[in-house]
Structures are given as C-alpha cells and as structure tokens.
Design a protein around this motif. Sequence first.
Motif, PDB file in Angstrom:
ATOM      1  N   LEU A 164      77.845  49.313  29.786  1.00  0.00           N
ATOM      2  CA  LEU A 164      77.074  50.306  30.521  1.00  0.00           C
ATOM      3  C   LEU A 164      75.699  49.826  30.984  1.00  0.00           C
ATOM      4  O   LEU A 164      75.083  50.449  31.843  1.00  0.00           O
ATOM      5  N   GLN A 165      75.210  48.729  30.430  1.00  0.00           N
ATOM      6  CA  GLN A 165      73.859  48.282  30.735  1.00  0.00           C
ATOM      7  C   GLN A 165      73.570  48.189  32.236  1.00  0.00           C
ATOM      8  O   GLN A 165      72.517  48.670  32.702  1.00  0.00           O
ATOM      9  N   PRO A 166      74.483  47.610  33.040  1.00  0.00           N
ATOM     10  CA  PRO A 166      74.187  47.517  34.479  1.00  0.00           C
ATOM     11  C   PRO A 166      74.097  48.867  35.178  1.00  0.00           C
ATOM     12  O   PRO A 166      73.546  48.953  36.276  1.00  0.00           O
ATOM     13  N   TYR A 167      74.629  49.911  34.569  1.00  0.00           N
ATOM     14  CA  TYR A 167      74.694  51.215  35.226  1.00  0.00           C
ATOM     15  C   TYR A 167      73.581  52.167  34.793  1.00  0.00           C
ATOM     16  O   TYR A 167      73.488  53.287  35.289  1.00  0.00           O
ATOM     17  N   ILE A 168      72.729  51.742  33.866  1.00  0.00           N
ATOM     18  CA  ILE A 168      71.689  52.637  33.355  1.00  0.00           C
ATOM     19  C   ILE A 168      70.791  53.186  34.467  1.00  0.00           C
ATOM     20  O   ILE A 168      70.528  54.398  34.510  1.00  0.00           O
ATOM     21  N   PRO A 169      70.284  52.360  35.405  1.00  0.00           N
ATOM     22  CA  PRO A 169      69.445  52.929  36.477  1.00  0.00           C
ATOM     23  C   PRO A 169      70.172  54.003  37.281  1.00  0.00           C
ATOM     24  O   PRO A 169      69.582  55.027  37.632  1.00  0.00           O
ATOM     25  N   LEU A 170      71.449  53.789  37.578  1.00  0.00           N
ATOM     26  CA  LEU A 170      72.229  54.786  38.320  1.00  0.00           C
ATOM     27  C   LEU A 170      72.374  56.059  37.506  1.00  0.00           C
ATOM     28  O   LEU A 170      72.206  57.175  38.034  1.00  0.00           O
ATOM     29  N   LEU A 171      72.674  55.949  36.210  1.00  0.00           N
ATOM     30  CA  LEU A 171      72.861  57.120  35.355  1.00  0.00           C
ATOM     31  C   LEU A 171      71.574  57.942  35.246  1.00  0.00           C
ATOM     32  O   LEU A 171      71.610  59.179  35.287  1.00  0.00           O
ATOM     33  N   VAL A 172      70.444  57.267  35.107  1.00  0.00           N
ATOM     34  CA  VAL A 172      69.149  57.954  35.044  1.00  0.00           C
ATOM     35  C   VAL A 172      68.888  58.705  36.348  1.00  0.00           C
ATOM     36  O   VAL A 172      68.461  59.871  36.356  1.00  0.00           O
ATOM     37  N   GLU A 173      69.192  58.050  37.462  1.00  0.00           N
ATOM     38  CA  GLU A 173      68.999  58.676  38.779  1.00  0.00           C
ATOM     39  C   GLU A 173      69.873  59.919  38.933  1.00  0.00           C
ATOM     40  O   GLU A 173      69.425  60.941  39.457  1.00  0.00           O
ATOM     41  N   VAL A 174      71.108  59.833  38.481  1.00  0.00           N
ATOM     42  CA  VAL A 174      72.032  60.969  38.568  1.00  0.00           C
ATOM     43  C   VAL A 174      71.497  62.151  37.785  1.00  0.00           C
ATOM     44  O   VAL A 174      71.504  63.299  38.253  1.00  0.00           O
ATOM     45  N   ILE A 175      71.031  61.909  36.584  1.00  0.00           N
ATOM     46  CA  ILE A 175      70.559  62.995  35.709  1.00  0.00           C
ATOM     47  C   ILE A 175      69.325  63.686  36.288  1.00  0.00           C
ATOM     48  O   ILE A 175      69.194  64.911  36.212  1.00  0.00           O
ATOM     49  N   GLU A 176      68.441  62.941  36.905  1.00  0.00           N
ATOM     50  CA  GLU A 176      67.197  63.513  37.391  1.00  0.00           C
ATOM     51  C   GLU A 176      67.277  63.983  38.838  1.00  0.00           C
ATOM     52  O   GLU A 176      66.324  64.542  39.368  1.00  0.00           O
ATOM     53  N   ALA A 177      68.434  63.780  39.495  1.00  0.00           N
ATOM     54  CA  ALA A 177      68.587  64.207  40.888  1.00  0.00           C
ATOM     55  C   ALA A 177      68.659  65.737  40.974  1.00  0.00           C
ATOM     56  O   ALA A 177      69.289  66.391  40.141  1.00  0.00           O
TER      57      ALA A 177
ATOM     58  N   ILE B 285      79.909  39.704  34.397  1.00  0.00           N
ATOM     59  CA  ILE B 285      79.122  40.133  35.542  1.00  0.00           C
ATOM     60  C   ILE B 285      78.143  41.231  35.113  1.00  0.00           C
ATOM     61  O   ILE B 285      78.526  42.216  34.497  1.00  0.00           O
ATOM     62  N   GLU B 286      76.865  41.088  35.482  1.00  0.00           N
ATOM     63  CA  GLU B 286      75.841  42.024  35.070  1.00  0.00           C
ATOM     64  C   GLU B 286      75.469  42.998  36.177  1.00  0.00           C
ATOM     65  O   GLU B 286      74.604  43.838  35.995  1.00  0.00           O
ATOM     66  N   GLU B 287      76.104  42.874  37.360  1.00  0.00           N
ATOM     67  CA  GLU B 287      75.796  43.761  38.467  1.00  0.00           C
ATOM     68  C   GLU B 287      76.746  44.948  38.461  1.00  0.00           C
ATOM     69  O   GLU B 287      77.939  44.802  38.196  1.00  0.00           O
ATOM     70  N   PRO B 288      76.252  46.173  38.736  1.00  0.00           N
ATOM     71  CA  PRO B 288      77.157  47.333  38.831  1.00  0.00           C
ATOM     72  C   PRO B 288      78.122  47.166  39.985  1.00  0.00           C
ATOM     73  O   PRO B 288      77.805  46.503  40.984  1.00  0.00           O
ATOM     74  N   SER B 289      79.301  47.777  39.872  1.00  0.00           N
ATOM     75  CA  SER B 289      80.333  47.602  40.897  1.00  0.00           C
ATOM     76  C   SER B 289      80.058  48.434  42.137  1.00  0.00           C
ATOM     77  O   SER B 289      80.666  48.204  43.182  1.00  0.00           O
ATOM     78  N   ILE B 290      79.162  49.435  42.036  1.00  0.00           N
ATOM     79  CA  ILE B 290      78.804  50.228  43.208  1.00  0.00           C
ATOM     80  C   ILE B 290      77.297  50.420  43.258  1.00  0.00           C
ATOM     81  O   ILE B 290      76.610  50.331  42.236  1.00  0.00           O
ATOM     82  N   THR B 291      76.791  50.707  44.441  1.00  0.00           N
ATOM     83  CA  THR B 291      75.364  50.987  44.606  1.00  0.00           C
ATOM     84  C   THR B 291      75.120  52.484  44.461  1.00  0.00           C
ATOM     85  O   THR B 291      76.058  53.300  44.491  1.00  0.00           O
ATOM     86  N   SER B 292      73.851  52.838  44.348  1.00  0.00           N
ATOM     87  CA  SER B 292      73.473  54.251  44.271  1.00  0.00           C
ATOM     88  C   SER B 292      73.916  54.990  45.527  1.00  0.00           C
ATOM     89  O   SER B 292      74.429  56.116  45.461  1.00  0.00           O
ATOM     90  N   GLU B 293      73.754  54.351  46.668  1.00  0.00           N
ATOM     91  CA  GLU B 293      74.136  54.976  47.939  1.00  0.00           C
ATOM     92  C   GLU B 293      75.636  55.250  47.980  1.00  0.00           C
ATOM     93  O   GLU B 293      76.077  56.326  48.412  1.00  0.00           O
ATOM     94  N   GLN B 294      76.434  54.290  47.514  1.00  0.00           N
ATOM     95  CA  GLN B 294      77.882  54.480  47.497  1.00  0.00           C
ATOM     96  C   GLN B 294      78.286  55.629  46.572  1.00  0.00           C
ATOM     97  O   GLN B 294      79.190  56.404  46.881  1.00  0.00           O
TER      98      GLN B 294
END
Length: 321
Positions: free
Chosen positions: A179-192, A149-158
């Motif tokens: 970790l590939q599916p989670y890269i957008p979330l990780l980038v968002e966390v760091i820059e929040a 599965i290539e989709e992250p298990s949670i959304t950014s909102e969750q």
Amino acid sequence: MQKKRRQVIRKGNVVVFPGTLERLHREGRLAMERDLHQEAVRNFESVLEIDPEDYTVFDGLAISLYEMKEYERAKEFALLAMQNQAGDYIEILELYLSISIQLQQYDEVELTIQGLLEKEIIPQHSLQKFQYLRELNSRLSTRYEEPSIEEPSITSEQFHQMGSMEQQEFLLSLQHQKLQPYIPLLVEVIEAEDMLPVVKTYALMLLQQVGYQESLAVRKYHFETEVNPSRLVSPEEDQFIGEVQFLAKAQFEKDPTASELVVNLILKYSVLLFPFHWGPYTAEEVAGEYVAYTKQLLYGQQTTESSLLSFIRSVDEEMES
C-alpha cells in the motif's frame, strides 16, 4: 368431475409437499434482493437437495456465494449457470470473470476476454464493463509479477475519472497489495469534498491497515472530525455498534429473517459512515429506530418518522441506489 391432484415429490423416505419448491425459490430470490445472502444460499441449497437437476438456482447461488466471499464455490455455480443457461448469460459471465480476478486467476481472465472480443460475443452495451475488467485484471497481474515496483498503477486523475463502483472495486483490490505507493492517493480520497462516503470508507480502512499515523480531516454528511487512521476501530470490532446490533437483534428472537436483516442494516450504515456513529443517541435509541425500520421494510408496519429514522432510511436508500 374428479379434482386434479398436485404431484407429491418423494426424496428417499421424506415426502416433499406440493408448493415446497416454489416457496424455496421465492424465498431465496427475496432474500437475495434484501442482501440476506446466507438465507438465500440455504433456500437454494434446499432446492437442490430436493431436485439436484434444478439448474434455475445456479445463478442465485453464484451471486450470493460471491457476496459472501466464498469465491471457489461461487465460481463453480457461475460456470454451471452458464452451461445450463440459468439467468442472464452476459451478467453471469461478468460475475464469473470477477470471481476469477478475486482468485488471482489472471491468465484465465485475459484469455477468456480476448476470445470473447475476437468472436464478438459481448453485446455492444456491455463492452465497457468487460474492457474495465480486462484493464483491472492487467493491473493486478502486473503488480504480482513485478512486486518491487514502487509506483502506483494509476494516477490521481485516472482514479477520479472512474465511476464510483470502479473506484470501490479498485480500492478493494488493494487489500492484499503493497500500500505504500498508494498512500498519497488514499489521503487525497479521504479529504476530498466530492468523494462518496463509501469510497472514503475503503480508503480509510486501507490507511488503518497500513498503520498510517498522520491526522486526517474526515467529512461525511453532517459529521466532521480529525482522525488518526492507525487508532481507528473497524465497524466489526466497534463496541457501540456491537451493542446496537445485540439490542436490535434481541427484538427478533423468533424471527430469523428480521434478525439477520436488522444486523445487516446496522453494519451497512456503520461501514458507509465509518468512523462515525449515529450522533448524540444511546445504543437503545438507535436500536429502537432500526427495529422500527426493519418492521417497515419487511411487514409495512408504519411508525413515527423521527429525524434519526429519516437519516437511517436515507443512508440505506443511498447504498441501494
């Protein structure tokens, strides 16, 4: 009137002097409170060497071994603690399930929580914690069963709706995942702007692990920089941090408790502030402030409160809160 003698304990040919067990118990609990878990384990194990049936140390051993990531032994003592009613049963049960998740024993966790809920054993005020553990266990077990599965298990909102501890636990659970599916979330966390520094640290370390090469803006406290995660050096391998630890530890050569504490304080700071150091200070200056802070914590020794010491203290207190 004859003075009452305190009982002397014998262990083989060795005489254990009165008060030894009480001292080991006391020093073990104090070491736990200061996050000196290796020292805590040494004290609790010494208790068991003297009295193998002293079940009151089982909960402390389970907690400290868990913090040291010795999950197999931690689970063994957590089970013994519950069987012998050592410590708070519900808290030890929560720890037992957390250890089982770390050991990837997902079926056992699900069956245990299901049984607890059906029998209504969990107090109302603890239900939310166990429901979170059940959800986390389910997410992790699903990822292992369906690795394609290539989709992250949670959304950014969750993720943003989680509490800070839940966020940290979730990011830690990704260490051995794809970790590939989670890269957008990780980038968002760091820059929040509103994300806690320690949560940013875990996200940044995961991007470092996956070799992410895009430049990111990282802000923590009054520090700000642009980083390429793939080129970062972890706190454990950072030469400057290592030098600070060496210089500070050298001031406590004859005081193992203070030596271990000062090394842990420096590492805690470096993890929280990663990838930053202490600002425009030399390793000698930083080490000197940590020596002073350690003497304050252990012995109440007062010193001049510099701006660096004030910041070190505030960071340490934030991690404890």
